[in-house]
Design a protein around this motif. Structure first.
Motif, PDB file in Angstrom:
ATOM      1  N   ARG A   1       0.857  -1.184   0.000  1.00 41.17           N
ATOM      2  CA  ARG A   1       0.000   0.000   0.000  1.00 41.17           C
ATOM      3  C   ARG A   1       0.894   1.235   0.000  1.00 41.17           C
ATOM      4  NH1 ARG A   1      -5.433   0.751   1.009  1.00 41.17           N
ATOM      5  NH2 ARG A   1      -6.027   2.604   2.172  1.00 41.17           N
ATOM      6  N   ASP A   2       0.644   2.127  -0.935  1.00 46.36           N
ATOM      7  CA  ASP A   2       1.482   3.320  -1.038  1.00 46.36           C
ATOM      8  C   ASP A   2       0.689   4.455  -1.676  1.00 46.36           C
ATOM      9  OD1 ASP A   2       3.677   4.923  -0.845  1.00 46.36           O
ATOM     10  OD2 ASP A   2       4.975   3.753  -2.139  1.00 46.36           O
ATOM     11  N   TYR A   3       1.261   5.661  -1.614  1.00 47.78           N
ATOM     12  CA  TYR A   3       0.619   6.808  -2.267  1.00 47.78           C
ATOM     13  C   TYR A   3       0.957   6.780  -3.757  1.00 47.78           C
ATOM     14  CZ  TYR A   3       0.210   8.549   2.518  1.00 47.78           C
ATOM     15  OH  TYR A   3      -0.086   8.685   3.848  1.00 47.78           O
ATOM     16  N   THR A   4      -0.071   7.019  -4.603  1.00 45.40           N
ATOM     17  CA  THR A   4       0.222   7.111  -6.038  1.00 45.40           C
ATOM     18  C   THR A   4       0.569   8.558  -6.418  1.00 45.40           C
ATOM     19  OG1 THR A   4      -2.146   7.266  -6.463  1.00 45.40           O
ATOM     20  CG2 THR A   4      -1.136   5.106  -6.738  1.00 45.40           C
ATOM     21  N   VAL A   5       0.117   9.524  -5.610  1.00 48.31           N
ATOM     22  CA  VAL A   5       0.595  10.909  -5.761  1.00 48.31           C
ATOM     23  C   VAL A   5       1.729  11.069  -4.756  1.00 48.31           C
ATOM     24  CG1 VAL A   5       0.024  13.361  -5.517  1.00 48.31           C
ATOM     25  CG2 VAL A   5      -1.601  11.808  -6.600  1.00 48.31           C
ATOM     26  N   GLN A   6       2.904  11.416  -5.257  1.00 52.27           N
ATOM     27  CA  GLN A   6       4.111  11.370  -4.419  1.00 52.27           C
ATOM     28  C   GLN A   6       4.910  12.672  -4.496  1.00 52.27           C
ATOM     29  OE1 GLN A   6       6.186   8.094  -6.251  1.00 52.27           O
ATOM     30  NE2 GLN A   6       4.679   6.568  -5.591  1.00 52.27           N
ATOM     31  N   VAL A   7       5.704  12.896  -3.438  1.00 49.89           N
ATOM     32  CA  VAL A   7       6.694  13.976  -3.456  1.00 49.89           C
ATOM     33  C   VAL A   7       7.998  13.331  -3.916  1.00 49.89           C
ATOM     34  CG1 VAL A   7       7.936  15.705  -2.105  1.00 49.89           C
ATOM     35  CG2 VAL A   7       5.542  15.217  -1.595  1.00 49.89           C
ATOM     36  N   GLN A   8       8.510  13.811  -5.040  1.00 48.15           N
ATOM     37  CA  GLN A   8       9.665  13.163  -5.680  1.00 48.15           C
ATOM     38  C   GLN A   8      10.866  14.113  -5.724  1.00 48.15           C
ATOM     39  OE1 GLN A   8       9.877  12.491 -10.134  1.00 48.15           O
ATOM     40  NE2 GLN A   8       9.379  10.411  -9.504  1.00 48.15           N
ATOM     41  N   LEU A   9      11.981  13.630  -5.200  1.00 45.99           N
ATOM     42  CA  LEU A   9      13.227  14.400  -5.214  1.00 45.99           C
ATOM     43  C   LEU A   9      14.107  13.872  -6.348  1.00 45.99           C
ATOM     44  CD1 LEU A   9      15.453  16.267  -3.888  1.00 45.99           C
ATOM     45  CD2 LEU A   9      15.985  14.370  -2.389  1.00 45.99           C
ATOM     46  N   ARG A  10      14.628  14.788  -7.160  1.00 47.65           N
ATOM     47  CA  ARG A  10      15.503  14.365  -8.268  1.00 47.65           C
ATOM     48  C   ARG A  10      16.814  15.138  -8.221  1.00 47.65           C
ATOM     49  NH1 ARG A  10      12.400  13.782 -13.919  1.00 47.65           N
ATOM     50  NH2 ARG A  10      14.272  12.558 -14.370  1.00 47.65           N
ATOM     51  N   LEU A  11      17.907  14.416  -8.473  1.00 41.88           N
ATOM     52  CA  LEU A  11      19.241  15.019  -8.507  1.00 41.88           C
ATOM     53  C   LEU A  11      19.846  14.746  -9.871  1.00 41.88           C
ATOM     54  CD1 LEU A  11      19.901  13.505  -5.110  1.00 41.88           C
ATOM     55  CD2 LEU A  11      20.503  15.878  -5.434  1.00 41.88           C
ATOM     56  N   CYS A  12      20.565  15.727 -10.411  1.00 37.32           N
ATOM     57  CA  CYS A  12      21.213  15.521 -11.707  1.00 37.32           C
ATOM     58  C   CYS A  12      22.413  16.457 -11.811  1.00 37.32           C
ATOM     59  CB  CYS A  12      20.234  15.794 -12.847  1.00 37.32           C
ATOM     60  SG  CYS A  12      19.781  17.540 -13.000  1.00 37.32           S
ATOM     61  N   LEU A  13      23.214  16.259 -12.854  1.00 32.27           N
ATOM     62  CA  LEU A  13      24.328  17.170 -13.113  1.00 32.27           C
ATOM     63  C   LEU A  13      23.759  18.523 -13.515  1.00 32.27           C
ATOM     64  CD1 LEU A  13      26.761  14.871 -15.120  1.00 32.27           C
ATOM     65  CD2 LEU A  13      27.270  15.961 -12.954  1.00 32.27           C
TER      66      LEU A  13
END
Length: 393
Positions: free
Chosen positions: A195-207
């Motif tokens: 069971r999890d949230y389908t709307v999520q807070v997403q952190l992304r890292l990149c160059l």
């Protein structure tokens, strides 16, 4: 910028001097101090700020012009990046990145606020290093399994603030009541029975590269804390090769479980990493909706099926004798078995970028990439991105 560099004790002294509430955590104190400054403080409070700053950094303050001379653009109301004006650099000190503050009200909580750790320069004689922009024009590659609903913190440079190997930066964002509601009502059973949230807070890292859309990429020795709790980074780095530590493959990070689902309290992210010469990174935070392979298959079907005439034309082209070639193609062999599942194809699919006729099964291909997104064609081992897939009529 003087206020941004204060410690808890200095912020408490300043707020007490101005007759404001001086209890709470550091970021609450800092927000109060910045709002005090933004709302136009008295000369006595300005003098107090300079006095506290002089006590902390006795050498760097000498050349600073009066606080009132600092242009209001240092405190942006629109969260856009604008470099600190030139009068801050009057005394030969390093200009510090700007601090963005959004107006705080019950209906619109603090939107992404960047807290920069201001540290004094070590040598006044050193030429100031070029400071990367606070909000570089970085674009991230779109992820097929996520729809972006909102940008919570737009791409922001992880700026090196000292000559130490390990760096740490703090970031703050807050959710609106509508965003909190969207996350809360999205709690659902995902494939696999969890069971999890389908709307999520997403952190992304990149160059921090602006030449083309960037893939997720982690800096070395990455450590992330959300609201003071350590975020476990999944996916072990491959074993060392020739004694050199290899990097962990980059992935978007779902930090929803550590986020405060309330519009009244802001969230703090702490990112620490080991600096690398010649490499700078960028972080961003999004509100996203997670999609399933079945949803992506439905979208692919809605794009339509490629007319069989396309494939007929491709076959004719491949069978046409090339006068310069000694070898003529007289037959083309295509299997009705999917190279992935070793079963008969049900939804024949391939990428428009592929030159072969052989298809693979669309449903299986999407399910495999849902588990581990590689987007590699199982026939020719070349990139076969979701956007380039076609269903072959």
């Amino acid at each position: 910028n003087m206020v941004s560099s204060f410690r808890v004790s200095e912020l408490q002294v300043l707020l007490g001097f101005a007759g404001r509430n001086k209890s709470g955590r550091k970021h609450d104190l800092l927000m109060r101090a910045l709002h005090l400054l933004k709302s136009g403080c008295s000369p006595a409070v300005q003098t107090k700020i300079r006095e506290l700053y002089r006590r902390r950094y006795p050498r760097t303050v000498e050349g600073l012009s009066d606080l009132s001379a600092i242009k209001p653009s240092v405190f942006n109301l629109d969260n856009s990046s604008s470099p600190v004006e030139s009068d801050l650099g009057a005394g030969g000190i390093l200009p510090l990145p700007s601090t963005s503050v959004a107006p705080q009200s019950p209906s619109s909580p603090v939107s992404s606020v960047l807290l920069q750790d201001a540290k004094p320069p070590f040598e006044m004689q050193q030429p100031s290093p070029p400071i990367p922009p606070v909000h570089p024009d970085v674009q991230l590659k779109s992820l097929p399994f996520y729809d972006v609903l909102d940008v919570l913190i737009k791409p922001t440079s992880l700026v090196q603030s000292s000559i130490q190997r390990f760096q740490e930066k703090f970031f703050i964002f807050a959710l609106t009541p509508q965003q909190v509601r969207e996350i809360c009502i999205s709690r659902d059973f995902l494939p696999g029975g969890r069971r999890d949230y389908t709307v999520q807070v997403q952190l992304r890292l990149c160059l921090a590269e602006t030449s083309c859309p960037q893939e997720d990429n982690y800096p070395n020795s990455l450590c992330i804390k959300v609201n003071g709790k350590l975020f476990p980074l999944l996916g072990y780095a491959p074993p060392p090769k020739n004694g050199i530590e290899q990097k962990r493959p980059g992935r978007p990070l779902n930090i929803t479980s550590l986020v405060r689902l309330s519009s009244a309290v802001p969230n703090q992210i702490s990112i620490s990493w080991a600096s690398e010469i010649g490499k700078s990174y960028s972080m961003s935070v999004y509100l996203v909706r997670q999609l399933t392979s079945a949803m992506l298959l439905q979208r692919l079907k809605m794009k339509g099926i490629r007319n069989p005439d396309h494939s007929r034309a491709l076959i004719k082209e491949k069978l046409t004798a090339d006068p310069d070639s000694e070898i003529a193609t007289t037959s083309l062999r295509v299997s009705l078995m999917c190279p992935l599942g070793k079963m008969r194809l049900t939804i024949p699919c391939r990428a428009v970028t592929c030159t072969h006729l052989q298809c693979f099964d669309a449903a299986l291909y999407l399910q495999m990439n849902e588990k581990k997104p590689t987007w590699i064609c199982p026939v020719c081992d070349k990139k076969a991105a979701y956007e380039s897939l076609i269903l072959d009529g």
